[in-house]
Each structure stands twice: as structure tokens, then as C-alpha cells.
Design a protein around this motif. Sequence first.
Motif, PDB file in Angstrom:
ATOM      1  N   VAL A 275       0.859  -1.172   0.000  1.00 41.16           N
ATOM      2  CA  VAL A 275       0.000   0.000   0.000  1.00 41.16           C
ATOM      3  C   VAL A 275       0.902   1.231   0.000  1.00 41.16           C
ATOM      4  O   VAL A 275       1.732   1.393   0.896  1.00 41.16           O
ATOM      5  CB  VAL A 275      -0.921   0.010   1.241  1.00 41.16           C
ATOM      6  CG1 VAL A 275      -1.742   1.281   1.292  1.00 41.16           C
ATOM      7  CG2 VAL A 275      -1.816  -1.218   1.242  1.00 41.16           C
TER       8      VAL A 275
ATOM      9  N   THR B 252       1.952   5.252   0.222  1.00 44.93           N
ATOM     10  CA  THR B 252       1.638   6.289   1.202  1.00 44.93           C
ATOM     11  C   THR B 252       0.362   7.012   0.794  1.00 44.93           C
ATOM     12  O   THR B 252      -0.508   7.273   1.627  1.00 44.93           O
ATOM     13  CB  THR B 252       2.804   7.292   1.330  1.00 44.93           C
ATOM     14  OG1 THR B 252       3.969   6.570   1.716  1.00 44.93           O
ATOM     15  CG2 THR B 252       2.495   8.368   2.342  1.00 44.93           C
TER      16      THR B 252
ATOM     17  N   ASP C  34      -2.117   5.849  -1.049  1.00 45.49           N
ATOM     18  CA  ASP C  34      -3.249   4.952  -0.822  1.00 45.49           C
ATOM     19  C   ASP C  34      -3.587   4.870   0.665  1.00 45.49           C
ATOM     20  O   ASP C  34      -4.760   4.848   1.045  1.00 45.49           O
ATOM     21  CB  ASP C  34      -2.960   3.550  -1.357  1.00 45.49           C
ATOM     22  CG  ASP C  34      -2.941   3.493  -2.870  1.00 45.49           C
ATOM     23  OD1 ASP C  34      -3.541   4.375  -3.516  1.00 45.49           O
ATOM     24  OD2 ASP C  34      -2.295   2.574  -3.411  1.00 45.49           O
ATOM     25  N   SER C  35      -2.578   4.809   1.503  1.00 46.69           N
ATOM     26  CA  SER C  35      -2.790   4.745   2.950  1.00 46.69           C
ATOM     27  C   SER C  35      -3.521   5.994   3.445  1.00 46.69           C
ATOM     28  O   SER C  35      -4.447   5.901   4.254  1.00 46.69           O
ATOM     29  CB  SER C  35      -1.452   4.598   3.664  1.00 46.69           C
ATOM     30  OG  SER C  35      -1.626   4.619   5.049  1.00 46.69           O
TER      31      SER C  35
ATOM     32  N   LEU D  13      -7.151   5.778   2.341  1.00 43.54           N
ATOM     33  CA  LEU D  13      -7.902   4.857   3.184  1.00 43.54           C
ATOM     34  C   LEU D  13      -8.246   5.510   4.525  1.00 43.54           C
ATOM     35  O   LEU D  13      -9.357   5.363   5.039  1.00 43.54           O
ATOM     36  CB  LEU D  13      -7.113   3.569   3.410  1.00 43.54           C
ATOM     37  CG  LEU D  13      -6.998   2.650   2.193  1.00 43.54           C
ATOM     38  CD1 LEU D  13      -5.934   1.581   2.436  1.00 43.54           C
ATOM     39  CD2 LEU D  13      -8.339   2.028   1.864  1.00 43.54           C
ATOM     40  N   THR D  14      -7.292   6.244   5.086  1.00 43.24           N
ATOM     41  CA  THR D  14      -7.541   6.969   6.332  1.00 43.24           C
ATOM     42  C   THR D  14      -8.654   7.988   6.141  1.00 43.24           C
ATOM     43  O   THR D  14      -9.546   8.110   6.990  1.00 43.24           O
ATOM     44  CB  THR D  14      -6.256   7.679   6.803  1.00 43.24           C
ATOM     45  OG1 THR D  14      -5.239   6.706   6.988  1.00 43.24           O
ATOM     46  CG2 THR D  14      -6.479   8.446   8.095  1.00 43.24           C
TER      47      THR D  14
ATOM     48  N   LEU E  55      -8.893  -4.253   5.540  1.00 37.12           N
ATOM     49  CA  LEU E  55      -7.552  -3.893   6.004  1.00 37.12           C
ATOM     50  C   LEU E  55      -6.997  -4.904   7.008  1.00 37.12           C
ATOM     51  O   LEU E  55      -5.791  -5.102   7.079  1.00 37.12           O
ATOM     52  CB  LEU E  55      -7.565  -2.500   6.637  1.00 37.12           C
ATOM     53  CG  LEU E  55      -7.819  -1.346   5.675  1.00 37.12           C
ATOM     54  CD1 LEU E  55      -7.964  -0.034   6.437  1.00 37.12           C
ATOM     55  CD2 LEU E  55      -6.708  -1.241   4.642  1.00 37.12           C
TER      56      LEU E  55
ATOM     57  N   ASN F  92      -3.720  -9.416   4.348  1.00 36.76           N
ATOM     58  CA  ASN F  92      -3.010  -8.156   4.565  1.00 36.76           C
ATOM     59  C   ASN F  92      -2.082  -8.212   5.773  1.00 36.76           C
ATOM     60  O   ASN F  92      -1.408  -7.238   6.077  1.00 36.76           O
ATOM     61  CB  ASN F  92      -4.004  -7.007   4.733  1.00 36.76           C
ATOM     62  CG  ASN F  92      -4.780  -6.757   3.473  1.00 36.76           C
ATOM     63  OD1 ASN F  92      -4.281  -7.001   2.376  1.00 36.76           O
ATOM     64  ND2 ASN F  92      -5.998  -6.293   3.606  1.00 36.76           N
TER      65      ASN F  92
ATOM     66  N   THR G 151       5.619  -1.000   8.479  1.00 34.72           N
ATOM     67  CA  THR G 151       4.966   0.250   8.136  1.00 34.72           C
ATOM     68  C   THR G 151       4.330   0.123   6.759  1.00 34.72           C
ATOM     69  O   THR G 151       4.979  -0.341   5.833  1.00 34.72           O
ATOM     70  CB  THR G 151       6.006   1.399   8.113  1.00 34.72           C
ATOM     71  OG1 THR G 151       6.661   1.418   9.370  1.00 34.72           O
ATOM     72  CG2 THR G 151       5.339   2.732   7.846  1.00 34.72           C
ATOM     73  N   PRO G 152       3.040   0.533   6.611  1.00 36.91           N
ATOM     74  CA  PRO G 152       2.390   0.414   5.311  1.00 36.91           C
ATOM     75  C   PRO G 152       3.161   1.170   4.226  1.00 36.91           C
ATOM     76  O   PRO G 152       3.594   2.298   4.439  1.00 36.91           O
ATOM     77  CB  PRO G 152       1.021   1.063   5.535  1.00 36.91           C
ATOM     78  CG  PRO G 152       0.815   1.015   7.007  1.00 36.91           C
ATOM     79  CD  PRO G 152       2.184   1.075   7.624  1.00 36.91           C
ATOM     80  N   GLY G 153       3.336   0.511   3.093  1.00 36.59           N
ATOM     81  CA  GLY G 153       4.008   1.151   1.965  1.00 36.59           C
ATOM     82  C   GLY G 153       5.504   1.092   2.018  1.00 36.59           C
ATOM     83  O   GLY G 153       6.189   1.538   1.115  1.00 36.59           O
TER      84      GLY G 153
END
Length: 94
Positions: A23, A25, A27-28, A31-32, A79, A84, A90-92
Motif C-alpha cells: 500500500v 503512502t 493509498d494509505s 484509506l484513512t 484492512l 493483509n 509500516t504500510p508502503g
Amino acid sequence: MQQQNMNFQGQQQGIMQTPPSVVSTKDSLYLTDMLSWNLLAMKKAHFFAQQCQDQELKMEIEKCGQMHQKHYQKILTHLNSPQNQVYSGTPGMQ
């Protein structure tokens, strides 16, 4: 009109069949934002339903809030799915 049809057809071909393994940054952050929008809409619907005197309207507003709650839960479910959880960093960042 013909250009719009061509753009729509091009978008249809670009649909991912499986989610990406990383994912980004951007995209993260999106999503947030989606989670925040749905949570806020859910809270506002509940607040306004409590202020409403018309029972029929109150029920419709509550249904709207429930719809946003379902969307929020569905995003969280995706998620938190086992697929996943392969990488827990850390995502991404891989």
C-alpha cells in the motif's frame, strides 16, 4: 459523448483483479480519509436523527448512519484480513 464512452471502456480494462501487495503512502492516506469520512457521516446521522421529531424521517436518517457504519466496518475488515497481515511493518515500506 463518444469520448466519454471510450474513457469508460478504458477504465473498465484497468480494474485490478487482486489488490497490490504494498500500500503506497498515498493509498494509505486515502484509506484513512475514507474511514474518517464514514465515521463522521455516521456520527452526524446519529446526532441529527436524535434531533428529529418526525419518526419516519428519523428512521431514514438512522438507516443512512447504519450504511456509513457498514462501509466503515467493511473497510476495516479488508484492512485487517489475513491476506493483509503477511507483512506487519509500516504500510508502503518494504
